[in-house]
Design a protein around this motif. Structure first.
Motif, PDB file in Angstrom:
ATOM      1  N   SER A   1     -10.574   0.036 -13.078  1.00  0.00           N
ATOM      2  CA  SER A   1     -11.306  -0.486 -11.920  1.00  0.00           C
ATOM      3  C   SER A   1     -10.454  -1.474 -11.138  1.00  0.00           C
ATOM      4  O   SER A   1     -10.428  -1.466  -9.904  1.00  0.00           O
ATOM      5  CB  SER A   1     -12.602  -1.174 -12.372  1.00  0.00           C
ATOM      6  N   ALA A   2      -9.723  -2.319 -11.861  1.00  0.00           N
ATOM      7  CA  ALA A   2      -8.866  -3.303 -11.193  1.00  0.00           C
ATOM      8  C   ALA A   2      -7.767  -2.622 -10.385  1.00  0.00           C
ATOM      9  O   ALA A   2      -7.458  -3.040  -9.260  1.00  0.00           O
ATOM     10  CB  ALA A   2      -8.254  -4.246 -12.224  1.00  0.00           C
ATOM     11  N   GLY A   3      -7.188  -1.553 -10.940  1.00  0.00           N
ATOM     12  CA  GLY A   3      -6.157  -0.832 -10.205  1.00  0.00           C
ATOM     13  C   GLY A   3      -6.695  -0.250  -8.916  1.00  0.00           C
ATOM     14  O   GLY A   3      -6.068  -0.355  -7.850  1.00  0.00           O
TER      15      GLY A   3
ATOM     16  N   SER B   1      -8.063  -9.691 -12.920  1.00  0.00           N
ATOM     17  CA  SER B   1      -6.846  -9.084 -12.419  1.00  0.00           C
ATOM     18  C   SER B   1      -6.360  -9.846 -11.188  1.00  0.00           C
ATOM     19  O   SER B   1      -6.829 -10.950 -10.891  1.00  0.00           O
ATOM     20  CB  SER B   1      -7.095  -7.602 -12.101  1.00  0.00           C
ATOM     21  N   ARG B   2      -5.438  -9.267 -10.463  1.00  0.00           N
ATOM     22  CA  ARG B   2      -4.793  -9.947  -9.336  1.00  0.00           C
ATOM     23  C   ARG B   2      -4.581  -8.976  -8.185  1.00  0.00           C
ATOM     24  O   ARG B   2      -4.683  -7.757  -8.342  1.00  0.00           O
ATOM     25  CB  ARG B   2      -3.435 -10.497  -9.763  1.00  0.00           C
ATOM     26  N   ALA B   3      -4.279  -9.562  -7.039  1.00  0.00           N
ATOM     27  CA  ALA B   3      -3.936  -8.750  -5.870  1.00  0.00           C
ATOM     28  C   ALA B   3      -2.512  -8.222  -6.016  1.00  0.00           C
ATOM     29  O   ALA B   3      -1.767  -8.632  -6.909  1.00  0.00           O
ATOM     30  CB  ALA B   3      -4.056  -9.592  -4.606  1.00  0.00           C
ATOM     31  N   SER B   4      -2.128  -7.324  -5.143  1.00  0.00           N
ATOM     32  CA  SER B   4      -0.784  -6.752  -5.179  1.00  0.00           C
ATOM     33  C   SER B   4       0.272  -7.822  -4.918  1.00  0.00           C
ATOM     34  O   SER B   4       0.111  -8.673  -4.033  1.00  0.00           O
ATOM     35  CB  SER B   4      -0.653  -5.642  -4.130  1.00  0.00           C
ATOM     36  N   LEU B   5       1.348  -7.771  -5.672  1.00  0.00           N
ATOM     37  CA  LEU B   5       2.454  -8.706  -5.465  1.00  0.00           C
ATOM     38  C   LEU B   5       3.216  -8.396  -4.182  1.00  0.00           C
ATOM     39  O   LEU B   5       4.009  -9.212  -3.712  1.00  0.00           O
ATOM     40  CB  LEU B   5       3.416  -8.632  -6.655  1.00  0.00           C
ATOM     41  N   LEU B   6       2.973  -7.214  -3.620  1.00  0.00           N
ATOM     42  CA  LEU B   6       3.701  -6.779  -2.426  1.00  0.00           C
ATOM     43  C   LEU B   6       2.900  -6.976  -1.133  1.00  0.00           C
ATOM     44  O   LEU B   6       3.263  -6.415  -0.097  1.00  0.00           O
ATOM     45  CB  LEU B   6       4.077  -5.299  -2.568  1.00  0.00           C
TER      46      LEU B   6
ATOM     47  N   MET C   1       1.641   3.872  -0.548  1.00  0.00           N
ATOM     48  CA  MET C   1       0.973   2.579  -0.711  1.00  0.00           C
ATOM     49  C   MET C   1      -0.028   2.599  -1.854  1.00  0.00           C
ATOM     50  O   MET C   1      -0.022   1.721  -2.722  1.00  0.00           O
ATOM     51  CB  MET C   1       0.283   2.177   0.597  1.00  0.00           C
ATOM     52  N   THR C   2      -0.898   3.606  -1.874  1.00  0.00           N
ATOM     53  CA  THR C   2      -1.949   3.653  -2.895  1.00  0.00           C
ATOM     54  C   THR C   2      -1.375   3.845  -4.301  1.00  0.00           C
ATOM     55  O   THR C   2      -1.863   3.249  -5.263  1.00  0.00           O
ATOM     56  CB  THR C   2      -2.960   4.762  -2.581  1.00  0.00           C
ATOM     57  N   THR C   3      -0.343   4.654  -4.408  1.00  0.00           N
ATOM     58  CA  THR C   3       0.269   4.898  -5.718  1.00  0.00           C
ATOM     59  C   THR C   3       0.937   3.637  -6.253  1.00  0.00           C
ATOM     60  O   THR C   3       0.808   3.295  -7.432  1.00  0.00           O
ATOM     61  CB  THR C   3       1.308   6.030  -5.624  1.00  0.00           C
ATOM     62  N   THR C   4       1.626   2.925  -5.377  1.00  0.00           N
ATOM     63  CA  THR C   4       2.328   1.697  -5.789  1.00  0.00           C
ATOM     64  C   THR C   4       1.366   0.562  -6.085  1.00  0.00           C
ATOM     65  O   THR C   4       1.493  -0.136  -7.104  1.00  0.00           O
ATOM     66  CB  THR C   4       3.326   1.278  -4.708  1.00  0.00           C
ATOM     67  N   ALA C   5       0.382   0.367  -5.189  1.00  0.00           N
ATOM     68  CA  ALA C   5      -0.521  -0.782  -5.305  1.00  0.00           C
ATOM     69  C   ALA C   5      -1.408  -0.721  -6.533  1.00  0.00           C
ATOM     70  O   ALA C   5      -1.881  -1.754  -7.020  1.00  0.00           O
ATOM     71  CB  ALA C   5      -1.386  -0.884  -4.047  1.00  0.00           C
ATOM     72  N   TYR C   6      -1.650   0.466  -7.061  1.00  0.00           N
ATOM     73  CA  TYR C   6      -2.473   0.584  -8.272  1.00  0.00           C
ATOM     74  C   TYR C   6      -1.849  -0.217  -9.416  1.00  0.00           C
ATOM     75  O   TYR C   6      -2.561  -0.811 -10.232  1.00  0.00           O
ATOM     76  CB  TYR C   6      -2.600   2.063  -8.671  1.00  0.00           C
ATOM     77  N   TYR C   7      -0.528  -0.273  -9.441  1.00  0.00           N
ATOM     78  CA  TYR C   7       0.166  -0.943 -10.544  1.00  0.00           C
ATOM     79  C   TYR C   7       0.750  -2.304 -10.168  1.00  0.00           C
ATOM     80  O   TYR C   7       0.796  -3.227 -11.000  1.00  0.00           O
ATOM     81  CB  TYR C   7       1.310  -0.055 -11.051  1.00  0.00           C
ATOM     82  N   VAL C   8       1.241  -2.430  -8.920  1.00  0.00           N
ATOM     83  CA  VAL C   8       2.004  -3.627  -8.539  1.00  0.00           C
ATOM     84  C   VAL C   8       1.222  -4.496  -7.567  1.00  0.00           C
ATOM     85  O   VAL C   8       0.998  -4.069  -6.431  1.00  0.00           O
ATOM     86  CB  VAL C   8       3.349  -3.231  -7.911  1.00  0.00           C
TER      87      VAL C   8
END
Length: 210
Positions: free
Chosen positions: A48-50, A105-110, A203-210
């Protein structure tokens, strides 16, 4: 001659700092406010956080797009519509940020990178004229609607809080697209739509993890 004043530029910079630093505030109640917390497994919480991190990044990008398109628009009516949509998108930004905190959890670092890239896209769209800029909104919101609908399928069934937020976001995004269409949006060429889809996928693929 720039189509905006210095004070608008300063306010825009201030908004950008608030967005990327997580200081957005909602003007409307959180749709999940009255929903009790459900017990989620650690795996469900991470999933859910991702997904909510991806949605939060989408709202960071929405702020950048609407800020840039409004700043460079030549029509006061279009500027007002961008401003109105931007306010509702800030609600989404605050709601998703709150949900991320609830999920530990946290927001994206990017986020600074996402904002800068989206702002650049917004400037390009706006410089192509208001009809093209509105067309960019229509296509963006169409893709966002599909993306949110996929998240409603992917979110854990018991995560009612995240579902309530995503469903309200979906309703608002549809309205934003319809408003842009009503103001005279043109249909973007298929190659442009394809590029937008590819960029969104990254964007969506990267932001799920980072």
């Amino acid at each position: 001659m720039f189509p905006f004043k210095l004070d608008q530029l300063v306010l825009g910079f201030d908004r950008a700092l608030r967005v990327v630093s997580g200081q957005a505030k909602a003007g409307r109640p959180n749709p999940a406010k009255e929903i009790d917390h459900d017990e989620l497994s650690d795996q469900d919480k991470r999933h859910s956080a991702g997904l909510m991190r991806v949605n939060h990044v989408g709202e960071v990008c929405a702020q950048a797009l609407y800020d840039a398109q409004g700043l460079f628009s030549g029509s006061e009516e279009v500027k007002r519509q961008f401003a109105h949509s931007g306010i509702e998108e800030e609600d989404h930004l605050a709601w998703t940020a709150q949900r991320l905190q609830e999920l530990n959890s946290r927001a994206s670092l990017l986020n600074p990178l996402w904002y800068a890239g989206a702002f650049a896209c917004g400037v390009v769209a706006a410089r192509c004229g208001d009809q093209a800029s509105l067309g960019f909104v229509v296509e963006t919101e169409r893709q966002v609607q599909a993306h949110l609908e996929s998240h409603l399928e992917k979110l854990p069934v018991q995560d009612a809080k995240s579902r309530a937020i995503v469903e309200k976001m979906r309703t608002d995004e549809i309205a934003h697209g319809e408003a842009a269409a009503a103001l005279g949006a043109i249909t973007l060429p298929l190659p442009v739509q394809s590029v937008m889809t590819a960029m969104a996928k990254v964007m969506t693929t990267t932001a799920y993890y980072v």
